[in-house]
Design a protein around this motif. Structure first.
Motif, PDB file in Angstrom:
ATOM      1  N   GLU A  13       0.846  -1.188   0.000  1.00  0.00           N
ATOM      2  CA  GLU A  13       0.000   0.000   0.000  1.00  0.00           C
ATOM      3  C   GLU A  13       0.891   1.251   0.000  1.00  0.00           C
ATOM      4  O   GLU A  13       0.911   2.011  -0.943  1.00  0.00           O
ATOM      5  CB  GLU A  13      -0.941  -0.014   1.203  1.00  0.00           C
ATOM      6  N   THR A  14       1.686   1.423   1.055  1.00  0.00           N
ATOM      7  CA  THR A  14       2.586   2.581   1.100  1.00  0.00           C
ATOM      8  C   THR A  14       4.039   2.146   0.896  1.00  0.00           C
ATOM      9  O   THR A  14       4.885   2.956   0.538  1.00  0.00           O
ATOM     10  CB  THR A  14       2.487   3.277   2.468  1.00  0.00           C
ATOM     11  N   GLY A  15       4.319   0.891   1.145  1.00  0.00           N
ATOM     12  CA  GLY A  15       5.691   0.391   1.005  1.00  0.00           C
ATOM     13  C   GLY A  15       6.528   0.574   2.263  1.00  0.00           C
ATOM     14  O   GLY A  15       7.719   0.288   2.268  1.00  0.00           O
ATOM     15  N   ARG A  16       5.875   1.039   3.322  1.00  0.00           N
ATOM     16  CA  ARG A  16       6.628   1.336   4.535  1.00  0.00           C
ATOM     17  C   ARG A  16       7.187   0.060   5.195  1.00  0.00           C
ATOM     18  O   ARG A  16       8.347   0.017   5.582  1.00  0.00           O
ATOM     19  CB  ARG A  16       5.708   2.077   5.520  1.00  0.00           C
ATOM     20  N   THR A  17       6.362  -0.973   5.302  1.00  0.00           N
ATOM     21  CA  THR A  17       6.816  -2.232   5.892  1.00  0.00           C
ATOM     22  C   THR A  17       8.022  -2.776   5.135  1.00  0.00           C
ATOM     23  O   THR A  17       8.983  -3.273   5.729  1.00  0.00           O
ATOM     24  CB  THR A  17       5.694  -3.292   5.852  1.00  0.00           C
ATOM     25  N   LEU A  18       7.976  -2.648   3.813  1.00  0.00           N
ATOM     26  CA  LEU A  18       9.076  -3.150   2.999  1.00  0.00           C
ATOM     27  C   LEU A  18      10.361  -2.396   3.336  1.00  0.00           C
ATOM     28  O   LEU A  18      11.405  -2.992   3.605  1.00  0.00           O
ATOM     29  CB  LEU A  18       8.775  -2.990   1.507  1.00  0.00           C
ATOM     30  N   ARG A  19      10.262  -1.051   3.323  1.00  0.00           N
ATOM     31  CA  ARG A  19      11.454  -0.225   3.583  1.00  0.00           C
ATOM     32  C   ARG A  19      12.045  -0.529   4.954  1.00  0.00           C
ATOM     33  O   ARG A  19      13.255  -0.693   5.097  1.00  0.00           O
ATOM     34  CB  ARG A  19      11.092   1.264   3.484  1.00  0.00           C
ATOM     35  N   GLU A  20      11.162  -0.646   5.945  1.00  0.00           N
ATOM     36  CA  GLU A  20      11.659  -0.858   7.300  1.00  0.00           C
ATOM     37  C   GLU A  20      12.330  -2.214   7.458  1.00  0.00           C
ATOM     38  O   GLU A  20      13.097  -2.439   8.385  1.00  0.00           O
ATOM     39  CB  GLU A  20      10.522  -0.695   8.312  1.00  0.00           C
ATOM     40  N   ASN A  21      12.021  -3.127   6.537  1.00  0.00           N
ATOM     41  CA  ASN A  21      12.629  -4.454   6.623  1.00  0.00           C
ATOM     42  C   ASN A  21      13.665  -4.694   5.527  1.00  0.00           C
ATOM     43  O   ASN A  21      14.105  -5.826   5.313  1.00  0.00           O
ATOM     44  CB  ASN A  21      11.536  -5.527   6.572  1.00  0.00           C
ATOM     45  N   GLY A  22      14.037  -3.620   4.837  1.00  0.00           N
ATOM     46  CA  GLY A  22      15.092  -3.717   3.836  1.00  0.00           C
ATOM     47  C   GLY A  22      14.720  -4.529   2.610  1.00  0.00           C
ATOM     48  O   GLY A  22      15.580  -5.116   1.954  1.00  0.00           O
ATOM     49  N   LEU A  23      13.406  -4.559   2.260  1.00  0.00           N
ATOM     50  CA  LEU A  23      12.973  -5.299   1.070  1.00  0.00           C
ATOM     51  C   LEU A  23      12.614  -4.316  -0.039  1.00  0.00           C
ATOM     52  O   LEU A  23      12.320  -3.159   0.237  1.00  0.00           O
ATOM     53  CB  LEU A  23      11.757  -6.161   1.397  1.00  0.00           C
ATOM     54  N   ILE A  24      12.646  -4.786  -1.295  1.00  0.00           N
ATOM     55  CA  ILE A  24      12.218  -3.920  -2.399  1.00  0.00           C
ATOM     56  C   ILE A  24      11.226  -4.654  -3.311  1.00  0.00           C
ATOM     57  O   ILE A  24      11.170  -5.879  -3.320  1.00  0.00           O
ATOM     58  CB  ILE A  24      13.412  -3.432  -3.253  1.00  0.00           C
ATOM     59  N   GLU A  25      10.448  -3.846  -4.031  1.00  0.00           N
ATOM     60  CA  GLU A  25       9.535  -4.440  -5.012  1.00  0.00           C
ATOM     61  C   GLU A  25      10.336  -4.787  -6.260  1.00  0.00           C
ATOM     62  O   GLU A  25      10.882  -3.909  -6.913  1.00  0.00           O
ATOM     63  CB  GLU A  25       8.455  -3.442  -5.407  1.00  0.00           C
ATOM     64  N   LEU A  26      10.377  -6.073  -6.588  1.00  0.00           N
ATOM     65  CA  LEU A  26      11.110  -6.487  -7.777  1.00  0.00           C
ATOM     66  C   LEU A  26      10.244  -6.317  -9.022  1.00  0.00           C
ATOM     67  O   LEU A  26      10.739  -6.065 -10.108  1.00  0.00           O
ATOM     68  CB  LEU A  26      11.521  -7.958  -7.643  1.00  0.00           C
ATOM     69  N   GLU A  27       8.956  -6.477  -8.850  1.00  0.00           N
ATOM     70  CA  GLU A  27       8.065  -6.478 -10.002  1.00  0.00           C
ATOM     71  C   GLU A  27       6.665  -6.093  -9.516  1.00  0.00           C
ATOM     72  O   GLU A  27       6.176  -6.657  -8.540  1.00  0.00           O
ATOM     73  CB  GLU A  27       7.994  -7.927 -10.509  1.00  0.00           C
ATOM     74  N   GLU A  28       6.037  -5.141 -10.222  1.00  0.00           N
ATOM     75  CA  GLU A  28       4.656  -4.830  -9.869  1.00  0.00           C
ATOM     76  C   GLU A  28       3.748  -5.713 -10.712  1.00  0.00           C
ATOM     77  O   GLU A  28       3.849  -5.722 -11.943  1.00  0.00           O
ATOM     78  CB  GLU A  28       4.388  -3.354 -10.173  1.00  0.00           C
ATOM     79  N   MET A  29       2.886  -6.485 -10.071  1.00  0.00           N
ATOM     80  CA  MET A  29       2.070  -7.453 -10.830  1.00  0.00           C
ATOM     81  C   MET A  29       0.821  -6.791 -11.415  1.00  0.00           C
ATOM     82  O   MET A  29       0.569  -6.861 -12.599  1.00  0.00           O
ATOM     83  CB  MET A  29       1.683  -8.630  -9.931  1.00  0.00           C
ATOM     84  N   PHE A  30       0.031  -6.182 -10.560  1.00  0.00           N
ATOM     85  CA  PHE A  30      -1.165  -5.468 -11.020  1.00  0.00           C
ATOM     86  C   PHE A  30      -1.669  -4.607  -9.882  1.00  0.00           C
ATOM     87  O   PHE A  30      -1.308  -4.830  -8.729  1.00  0.00           O
ATOM     88  CB  PHE A  30      -2.261  -6.429 -11.493  1.00  0.00           C
ATOM     89  N   SER A  31      -2.532  -3.621 -10.216  1.00  0.00           N
ATOM     90  CA  SER A  31      -3.055  -2.792  -9.147  1.00  0.00           C
ATOM     91  C   SER A  31      -4.357  -3.396  -8.627  1.00  0.00           C
ATOM     92  O   SER A  31      -5.051  -4.118  -9.342  1.00  0.00           O
ATOM     93  CB  SER A  31      -3.272  -1.369  -9.630  1.00  0.00           C
ATOM     94  N   VAL A  32      -4.641  -3.108  -7.369  1.00  0.00           N
ATOM     95  CA  VAL A  32      -5.782  -3.719  -6.701  1.00  0.00           C
ATOM     96  C   VAL A  32      -6.704  -2.632  -6.165  1.00  0.00           C
ATOM     97  O   VAL A  32      -6.239  -1.673  -5.560  1.00  0.00           O
ATOM     98  CB  VAL A  32      -5.293  -4.602  -5.524  1.00  0.00           C
ATOM     99  N   THR A  33      -8.010  -2.789  -6.437  1.00  0.00           N
ATOM    100  CA  THR A  33      -9.015  -1.920  -5.808  1.00  0.00           C
ATOM    101  C   THR A  33     -10.165  -2.813  -5.346  1.00  0.00           C
ATOM    102  O   THR A  33     -10.193  -3.992  -5.674  1.00  0.00           O
ATOM    103  CB  THR A  33      -9.573  -0.880  -6.802  1.00  0.00           C
ATOM    104  N   SER A  34     -11.098  -2.234  -4.619  1.00  0.00           N
ATOM    105  CA  SER A  34     -12.242  -3.024  -4.164  1.00  0.00           C
ATOM    106  C   SER A  34     -13.326  -3.070  -5.231  1.00  0.00           C
ATOM    107  O   SER A  34     -13.473  -2.143  -6.012  1.00  0.00           O
ATOM    108  CB  SER A  34     -12.814  -2.432  -2.883  1.00  0.00           C
ATOM    109  N   ARG A  35     -14.043  -4.163  -5.245  1.00  0.00           N
ATOM    110  CA  ARG A  35     -15.089  -4.366  -6.253  1.00  0.00           C
ATOM    111  C   ARG A  35     -16.427  -4.658  -5.594  1.00  0.00           C
ATOM    112  O   ARG A  35     -16.481  -5.185  -4.486  1.00  0.00           O
ATOM    113  CB  ARG A  35     -14.730  -5.568  -7.155  1.00  0.00           C
ATOM    114  N   LEU A  36     -17.496  -4.335  -6.324  1.00  0.00           N
ATOM    115  CA  LEU A  36     -18.830  -4.756  -5.909  1.00  0.00           C
ATOM    116  C   LEU A  36     -19.135  -6.049  -6.654  1.00  0.00           C
ATOM    117  O   LEU A  36     -19.064  -6.083  -7.884  1.00  0.00           O
ATOM    118  CB  LEU A  36     -19.881  -3.698  -6.240  1.00  0.00           C
TER     119      LEU A  36
END
Lengths: 209, 391
Positions: A157-180
């Protein structure tokens, strides 16, 4: 008109979803967000809310115990249920990504830890990669740090957990939103109510864009 | 997997206890009688079929087939529906019989489903096929018969959604979605009921704004006769015009049958593209989350068995109907018990037979003279006739 049973996801999406409903002039009481009740009747709107764990929303809707539901695209893809996906609500926006340590390199027997085993294995298979998938239920970020897997697939979502744990996004798969989503029978038997809800929500979403 | 416990049975199959069987038989009797009154004769086909013939031709996807090997190693399947076997019979045993032919069936079918409650691996289908008539009247007859059958089964609150496979095909042509790949993608989204994906895919197409609006508009094409007229304005290609005209005429015949109040035209109603060739429909009942009936026109199936002929039909999901109906009715049968001892055995058994001949349910029991009629006994019978000496 008959009462429309709406499966609502508890937690992250809930607040945004109920705000969206309010913006669409669906009379939802204000104290409602803090309630611990599992079934909440809203006679003013001719609705009944069923408070569910997000991953269970498509199940309730598929079996028809809820007529419609609100659920993230991530859960929808993972669960692969036979339901109508009616509207992109545009809320709870985030993305599904492949994540690893910054120095990640191809390994002999790649392992991927995730809360979304079906979605992850399908993603890699479509790209011609054979990976072993390990299903975890939480704190997925731990897996590459302690050597359970070399990568993870998870929502960012914000990427904060990743940064704090020294991880990076290698690949963005797709974006996610809520659906009805809607049950296949309710969509036809209660079409007027479902369509009305769709139209109301749609007009609010279009205003936001 | 660990060895099954003695009470377990394979997943997806069920036991039917007497009260459920009674309900199922009642539905069967009423529906078959209804179909018979419309001139549909019941046939029975085998449980096992060859994989290469009926297995391949059936609508059910390959991974849902139960497969087994016969003594020679040929692959067999448990039938997954009754339509493909009937197509085989019509093209072989009945090949000299004139068309149109009206056939009905009532039997169990098998599908390997994922292990989850409510996914039956074995269930009962009751259905009808009208073979050799491609007219709108034949399609309407099948829908009207489906409605009669649903009513005969005891369901009052139900709805039929009616669509046509030809409409989309033509719409894509009309709006110049020329690319095969694009057409396939749009259809797949609709078939998967993914309207969000469908709308997103339309946005990415390089077609005019009006065409995009048209494509999005079909998601709301739903209602009565006016939808037919509206749909006509969407398409200009002759083949599609013909499909829509066909659908309009089906509607007119349904009006003539006086059943159109139960039917909603819904052009997003789609069946499998490789199987259905014309109209398709689904029936929904009460609070049940799954359809109770489905059907449509399948003009290509009989060709696979060597006797090309148009055909249309439907199947009721009889188990699901039982779920709806048994919620509404509590079956109470009157049962009589005759008690006797050795002295009046002959009279007692004669009396029992007399009552049975009148259509009553009668049980008999030999008791000794100290026998007491208990409250529990009284509860399970409507009537107890004591023919012992004492009584």
């Amino acid at each position: 008109m008959e009462i429309l049973k709406v499966a609502m996801p508890k937690g992250r999406i809930f607040k945004q979803a109920s705000n969206l409903f309010r913006a669409a002039d669906i009379p939802i009481p204000d104290d409602f967000d803090d309630s611990r009740k599992l079934i909440i009747p809203i006679p003013e709107a001719n609705m009944e809310f069923i408070m569910a764990k997000p991953v269970d929303v498509p199940t309730y809707v598929e079996y028809g115990v809820a007529d419609v539901g609100i659920v993230g695209k991530d859960v929808l893809m993972e669960e692969n249920r036979d339901v109508y996906e009616l509207i992109d609500l545009g809320i709870a926006r985030c993305r599904m990504s492949v994540i690893g340590l910054p120095d990640w390199k191809e390994v002999m027997n790649p392992k991927v830890a995730t809360k979304y085993p079906n979605l992850a294995s399908q993603y890699f298979r479509e790209r011609g990669h054979q990976v072993e998938v390990i299903k975890l239920n939480g704190s997925i970020e731990l897996a590459p740090l302690i050597g359970l897997s070399d990568r993870i697939v998870d929502m960012v979502e914000t990427g904060r957990t990743l940064r704090e744990n020294g991880l990076i996004e290698l690949e963005e798969m797709f974006s996610v939103t809520s659906r009805l989503i809607a049950n296949r029978v309710s969509y036809r038997m209660k079409n007027d109510s479902v369509q009305q809800l769709c139209d109301q929500l749609q007009s609010v979403i279009e205003m936001k864009v | 997997m660990s060895k099954p416990k003695v009470f377990e049975k394979p997943s997806g199959v069920r036991d039917y206890l007497p009260y459920a069987v009674y309900g199922l038989r009642t539905i069967e009797k009423n529906v078959i009688q209804c179909m018979e009154n419309w001139g549909y004769q019941e046939i029975i086909t085998p449980t096992l079929e060859y994989y290469d013939t009926v297995g391949m031709a059936s609508l059910t996807s390959d991974h849902k087939l139960f497969k087994l090997l016969d003594k020679r190693g040929t692959t067999l399947v448990l039938r997954t529906d009754n339509t493909a076997p009937i197509a085989r019979v019509v093209s072989s045993l009945l090949k000299d019989e004139p068309l149109p032919m009206r056939l009905s069936y009532h039997s169990n079918v098998f599908r390997a489903m994922k292990d989850e409650a409510g996914r039956d691996a074995e269930f009962v289908q009751t259905g009808a096929e009208l073979i050799g008539d491609g007219s709108p009247d034949a399609d309407a007859e099948i829908i009207a018969l489906a409605i009669s059958s649903i009513k005969a089964a005891g369901i009052e609150n139900f709805k039929i959604a009616l669509g046509h496979m030809g409409f989309l095909q033509g719409l894509f042509k009309g709006t110049s979605v020329a690319e095969q790949e694009e057409q396939r993608m749009l259809k797949e989204h609709l078939l998967n009921k993914n309207y969000v994906g469908y709308k997103q895919a339309i946005k990415q197409l390089s077609i005019t704004k009006d065409a995009k609006q048209e494509l999005e508009g079909i998601l709301k094409l739903r209602g009565g006769k006016e939808i037919c007229e509206q749909a006509k304005s969407y398409v200009n290609d002759p083949a599609t015009q013909q499909s829509i005209n066909h659908l309009c005429e089906v509607w007119e015949v349904l009006e003539a049958y006086g059943v159109s109040e139960h039917v909603v035209i819904d052009l997003t109603m789609l069946g499998d593209f490789s199987y259905y060739t014309g109209m398709t429909f689904e029936g929904y009942a009460g609070d049940l989350g799954f359809p109770v009936c489905s059907g449509g026109r399948y003009d290509n199936l009989l060709t696979q068995f060597g006797r090309p002929a148009p055909a249309t039909g439907f199947a009721l999901k009889t188990n699901r109907i039982l779920e709806v109906v048994s919620q509404n009715s509590n079956i109470e049968l009157s049962r009589t018990l005759i008690l006797y001892d050795e002295h009046n055995r002959i009279n007692a058994l004669k009396h029992a037979q007399m009552l049975r001949n009148d259509g009553q349910i009668v049980e008999t029991r030999k008791v000794n003279s100290t026998f007491e009629t208990t409250a529990q006994l009284l509860e399970s019978y409507t009537d107890i006739i004591n023919m012992t000496k004492r009584g």
